[in-house]
Scaffold this active site. Sequence first.
Site, PDB file in Angstrom:
ATOM      1  N   GLU A  34       0.854  -1.129   0.056  1.00 57.74           N
ATOM      2  CA  GLU A  34       0.120   0.150  -0.023  1.00 57.74           C
ATOM      3  C   GLU A  34       0.769   1.198   0.015  1.00 57.74           C
ATOM      4  O   GLU A  34       0.648   2.189   0.803  1.00 57.74           O
ATOM      5  CB  GLU A  34      -0.873  -0.036   1.098  1.00 57.74           C
ATOM      6  N   ASN A 151      -4.677 -10.234   3.776  1.00 61.19           N
ATOM      7  CA  ASN A 151      -5.951  -9.860   3.962  1.00 61.19           C
ATOM      8  C   ASN A 151      -6.934 -11.189   4.324  1.00 61.19           C
ATOM      9  O   ASN A 151      -8.285 -11.366   3.878  1.00 61.19           O
ATOM     10  CB  ASN A 151      -6.767  -9.021   2.973  1.00 61.19           C
ATOM     11  N   ASP A 220      -1.047 -10.349   8.174  1.00 68.32           N
ATOM     12  CA  ASP A 220      -0.062 -10.157   7.500  1.00 68.32           C
ATOM     13  C   ASP A 220       0.970 -11.236   7.687  1.00 68.32           C
ATOM     14  O   ASP A 220       1.158 -11.705   8.851  1.00 68.32           O
ATOM     15  CB  ASP A 220       0.640  -8.887   7.893  1.00 68.32           C
ATOM     16  N   ASP A 249      -2.070   1.317  10.008  1.00 65.89           N
ATOM     17  CA  ASP A 249      -3.147   0.281  10.826  1.00 65.89           C
ATOM     18  C   ASP A 249      -2.521  -1.043  10.833  1.00 65.89           C
ATOM     19  O   ASP A 249      -2.987  -1.801  11.560  1.00 65.89           O
ATOM     20  CB  ASP A 249      -4.353   0.280  10.098  1.00 65.89           C
ATOM     21  N   HIS A 250      -1.119  -1.295  10.129  1.00 66.16           N
ATOM     22  CA  HIS A 250      -0.646  -2.467  10.188  1.00 66.16           C
ATOM     23  C   HIS A 250       0.797  -2.634  10.939  1.00 66.16           C
ATOM     24  O   HIS A 250       1.352  -1.374  10.929  1.00 66.16           O
ATOM     25  CB  HIS A 250      -0.282  -3.131   8.726  1.00 66.16           C
TER      26      HIS A 250
END
Length: 259
Positions: A34, A151, A220, A249-250
């Site tokens: 991302e 995901n 992940d 957010d990860h």
Amino acid sequence: MKLATWNVNSLNVRLPQVLDWLRANPVDVLCLQELKLADEKFPLPAFQELGYHAEWAGQKTYNGVAVLSREPAGDKVRGIPSFEDPQQRILGVTLPSPAGDLRVICAYCPNGQAVGSDKYAYKLRWYEALRDWLSAELDLHPRLAVLGDYNVAPTDADVHNPERWAGQVLVSEPERAAFDALLDLGLADSFRLFEQEPKSFSWWDYRLNAFKRNAGLRIDHILLSAPLANACRACGIDKAPRANPQPSDHAPVVATLEL
DNA sequence: ATGGTCGCCATGCGA
């Protein structure tokens, strides 16, 4: 040798944090997902200053993946061959290691939005193409590592509240079957090769204080072919960056290999 | 029961 993966949710916004993390965690390979930036905006010099080479596949606004490495990468593949897709989700490279060449694939698997949606159907089609391609990659490269944001939370142990999440996107049975099909190729979920804290997650929604409540999912993953799984000595999630101001957010996931 | 937060970029959309 340390291999890591981190969905940074915009490399523009997160670059200072990525650089800080690399200074504190000088891994050999870092896969990023991302990026959310066009190819020409990739901040190569910043990584070069830290001693990293980089390959990337970007696009404006959405998606985008990169592989940072101490050694220069070769044999670059952008996207899943034979799966036409404008979304930049896959980057494969070959890197040298003391045990011989290492094939490293950085993956940003589709989110799927909601079970039954068009994006969910795309996710399952995409996973099928990924499996077929990885099957061929494994024949070519015995030392294969596939790192990224899948995901998919593979089991209920990877979900903070399995009852509430049952059947939802990221945990639904067809998605888990698609993920398990990758393991069936002979890839190992490196995190589960070791004893881990219960309620270990890699992603927490920005909303509702999810991180403070540890209301997360483990989506992940670092998948390793058998020779690499045999050489794997540790795998862990570094929660620290998720507590930063303006976090992704990860959280990063790191595997340590003895090669 | 509903909406909640980010990042994109200027509006809703994707996650």
